[in-house]
Design a protein around this motif. Structure first.
Motif, PDB file in Angstrom:
ATOM      1  N   ASP A   1       9.948  -4.007  -9.241  1.00 25.80           N
ATOM      2  CA  ASP A   1      10.896  -4.975  -8.712  1.00 25.80           C
ATOM      3  C   ASP A   1      11.454  -4.457  -7.386  1.00 25.80           C
ATOM      4  N   ARG A   2      11.500  -5.310  -6.363  1.00 24.94           N
ATOM      5  CA  ARG A   2      11.986  -4.864  -5.054  1.00 24.94           C
ATOM      6  C   ARG A   2      13.501  -4.933  -4.866  1.00 24.94           C
ATOM      7  N   PRO A   3      14.219  -5.904  -5.456  1.00 22.56           N
ATOM      8  CA  PRO A   3      15.658  -5.971  -5.190  1.00 22.56           C
ATOM      9  C   PRO A   3      16.424  -4.668  -5.404  1.00 22.56           C
ATOM     10  N   PRO A   4      16.115  -3.849  -6.429  1.00 25.75           N
ATOM     11  CA  PRO A   4      16.886  -2.609  -6.594  1.00 25.75           C
ATOM     12  C   PRO A   4      16.653  -1.572  -5.493  1.00 25.75           C
ATOM     13  N   LEU A   5      15.602  -1.742  -4.696  1.00 28.82           N
ATOM     14  CA  LEU A   5      15.262  -0.704  -3.727  1.00 28.82           C
ATOM     15  C   LEU A   5      16.363  -0.478  -2.697  1.00 28.82           C
ATOM     16  N   SER A   6      17.062  -1.549  -2.298  1.00 27.63           N
ATOM     17  CA  SER A   6      18.125  -1.420  -1.307  1.00 27.63           C
ATOM     18  C   SER A   6      19.494  -1.261  -1.954  1.00 27.63           C
ATOM     19  N   LYS A   7      19.514  -1.236  -3.272  1.00 25.80           N
ATOM     20  CA  LYS A   7      20.782  -1.141  -3.989  1.00 25.80           C
ATOM     21  C   LYS A   7      20.758   0.071  -4.925  1.00 25.80           C
ATOM     22  N   GLY A   8      20.503  -0.177  -6.216  1.00 21.73           N
ATOM     23  CA  GLY A   8      20.593   0.884  -7.207  1.00 21.73           C
ATOM     24  C   GLY A   8      19.655   2.052  -6.985  1.00 21.73           C
ATOM     25  N   MET A   9      18.474   1.808  -6.424  1.00 21.17           N
ATOM     26  CA  MET A   9      17.556   2.910  -6.171  1.00 21.17           C
ATOM     27  C   MET A   9      18.136   3.884  -5.150  1.00 21.17           C
ATOM     28  N   LEU A  10      18.840   3.367  -4.143  1.00 15.43           N
ATOM     29  CA  LEU A  10      19.416   4.237  -3.115  1.00 15.43           C
ATOM     30  C   LEU A  10      20.625   5.005  -3.632  1.00 15.43           C
TER      31      LEU A  10
ATOM     32  N   ILE B   1      14.270   7.238   2.030  1.00 20.71           N
ATOM     33  CA  ILE B   1      15.595   6.966   2.595  1.00 20.71           C
ATOM     34  C   ILE B   1      16.678   7.635   1.757  1.00 20.71           C
ATOM     35  N   ARG B   2      16.536   7.564   0.442  1.00 22.06           N
ATOM     36  CA  ARG B   2      17.559   8.116  -0.441  1.00 22.06           C
ATOM     37  C   ARG B   2      17.802   9.598  -0.172  1.00 22.06           C
ATOM     38  N   SER B   3      16.778  10.326   0.203  1.00 22.11           N
ATOM     39  CA  SER B   3      16.941  11.763   0.453  1.00 22.11           C
ATOM     40  C   SER B   3      17.855  12.043   1.642  1.00 22.11           C
ATOM     41  N   HIS B   4      18.062  11.050   2.519  1.00 22.14           N
ATOM     42  CA  HIS B   4      18.922  11.225   3.693  1.00 22.14           C
ATOM     43  C   HIS B   4      20.355  10.761   3.455  1.00 22.14           C
ATOM     44  N   LEU B   5      20.581  10.008   2.398  1.00 23.16           N
ATOM     45  CA  LEU B   5      21.896   9.397   2.205  1.00 23.16           C
ATOM     46  C   LEU B   5      22.825  10.342   1.447  1.00 23.16           C
ATOM     47  N   VAL B   6      23.347  11.305   2.175  1.00 25.36           N
ATOM     48  CA  VAL B   6      24.302  12.258   1.609  1.00 25.36           C
ATOM     49  C   VAL B   6      25.656  12.046   2.276  1.00 25.36           C
ATOM     50  N   ALA B   7      26.702  12.412   1.593  1.00 23.68           N
ATOM     51  CA  ALA B   7      28.053  12.204   2.106  1.00 23.68           C
ATOM     52  C   ALA B   7      28.204  12.816   3.498  1.00 23.68           C
ATOM     53  N   GLY B   8      28.732  12.026   4.419  1.00 20.99           N
ATOM     54  CA  GLY B   8      28.963  12.496   5.774  1.00 20.99           C
ATOM     55  C   GLY B   8      27.822  12.238   6.729  1.00 20.99           C
TER      56      GLY B   8
END
Length: 413
Positions: free
Chosen positions: A43-52, A138-145
């Motif tokens: 499913d693609r919808p979670p990719l920009s939401k819960g997956m991230l 993308i998720r690997s880059h989304l860290v606080a700050g």
């Protein structure tokens, strides 16, 4: 149709629902599903939401368990790219060299990220968001700050901005138009959303065509057409998608903005159908043609195409509908807001309840609802009935949408 063979080209929602419908409605021949990706359909919808954000896992995104395909004798060909469609001899050729004959075929090749102008600089710091592997990168880059640039102010960009802010990132959204969602929802509603995103810590930069994106040792440099420069840790491209029509075009099928089909999902080639994001379909309200990139459209078109393959004489004329989750709000859109020449709004995003009615003259052509599911579902039905409304009543915040309906079956051509 016993012992006949159907090939489904593409590993997304449309193909899975086509396979499911074929089996549920009695097809007992061979079904091959070819997917260029190594993953089982997801499913693609979670990719920009819960997956991230980490709220869902890779397994959570799967459309069906692997055993589901085996139980229904659907031959899953993962990592199998089809590089030629021979409509005369009814066969497909795989990139690996194999050839598979078919009686009926479904093109569900989807779409790919659009890389605008000079932004074709894909690297580990300049990333698209389309596939599961994209989301994981993308998720690997989304860290606080971390500082994140979102290039594109549409729904994918907005969902990504929401997810990044939830993770504590600094987010700048770049939109070449005058407001987010300008092309789909118009300037008036786009400005309202821009203010909402600003209140949630997103820096919204509009009227900014991007001239260049360059990777640097410590991040990414973004240069606007007017010379302004931004430095960020990572940039994500989300300016839209282009349909994967190359296979169809090479086979001689009618192609414009997508693979053209009739009201039964049939292409210009006998025995070949198409469904999902790749399709250019008849527009049921205004006439003409349209290409729709929504989950519901892919699901329902996959079902409709399968039924057409089985000889059902049903017309596919669904009014589009989709949803988006951003900053805790559920946003739903139905119909064709981009065709409107007037918009009437009610409520406010600050109050978590907001509705926008899109009109073409006095005809209802679209509706957007924030935490207003009933309004959107009623609006979608009324759009399909081609109703005209009393705009004065509709503008009255105390009246119901149903109170404003004047007549049905109006002409919008």
């Amino acid at each position: 149709m016993t012992q006949r063979t159907v090939v489904l080209i593409g590993g997304g929602l449309a193909a899975v629902h086509a396979a499911e419908t074929l089996r549920e409605e009695g097809f007992d021949g061979k079904i091959y599903l070819f997917s260029a990706e190594a993953h089982f359909p997801y499913d693609r919808p979670p990719l920009s939401k819960g997956m991230l954000t980490g709220a869902v896992t890779v397994d959570d995104c799967s459309l069906r368990l692997p055993s589901w395909y085996a139980d229904r004798q659907i031959d899953m060909m993962l990592g199998a790219r089809v590089d030629a469609l021979d409509v005369r001899n009814r066969s497909v050729r795989l990139a690996s060299g194999g050839v598979v004959a078919f009686d009926l075929a479904l093109l569900a090749t989807g779409a790919r990220v659009r890389w605008p102008g000079r932004l074709c600089v894909e690297s580990d710091k300049v990333l698209p968001l389309r596939t599961l592997d994209d989301a994981l990168a993308i998720r690997s880059h989304l860290v606080a700050g971390a500082s994140v640039a979102v290039v594109g102010g549409g729904f994918i960009g907005a969902e990504l901005a929401s997810s990044a802010r939830e993770l504590g990132c600094q987010v700048t959204m770049f939109e070449a138009a005058s407001a987010p969602f300008y092309r789909t929802l118009g300037h008036t509603v786009g400005v309202i959303f821009a203010e909402f995103y600003t209140d949630h810590g997103v820096v919204v930069t509009t009227d900014v065509p991007i001239a260049e994106v360059c990777t640097e040792a410590d991040g990414v440099r973004i240069t606007a057409g007017d010379g302004r420069v931004w430095h960020v840790d990572v940039a994500v491209i989300g300016v839209g998608a282009d349909p994967n029509v190359e296979l169809a075009a090479a086979a001689g099928l009618q192609v414009s903005d997508g693979v053209e089909v009739d009201e039964h999902c049939a292409t210009s080639a006998p025995h070949v159908y198409a469904a999902g994001d790749v399709v250019n379909r008849p527009e049921p309200i205004f006439g003409g043609r349209t290409r729709v990139e929504h989950w519901q459209n892919a699901q329902q078109m996959g079902i409709a195409a399968a039924r057409a393959m089985l000889g059902r004489n049903e017309v596919f004329a669904d009014a589009p509908w989709f949803w988006s989750d951003q900053f805790g709000l559920n946003i739903q859109v139905a119909g064709f807001p981009q065709r409107a020449d007037r918009v009437i709004t009610r409520g406010s995003l600050a109050s978590d309840t907001f509705t926008a009615y899109y009109l073409h003259g006095t005809a209802l052509v679209g509706v957007l609802g924030v935490n207003a599911t009933k309004d959107v579902h009623l609006g979608r039905r009324l759009i399909g009935e081609r109703v005209i409304v009393n705009t004065g009543v509709l503008a009255d915040g105390t009246a119901q949408l149903s109170d404003a309906v004047v007549d049905a079956a109006c002409s919008m051509s």
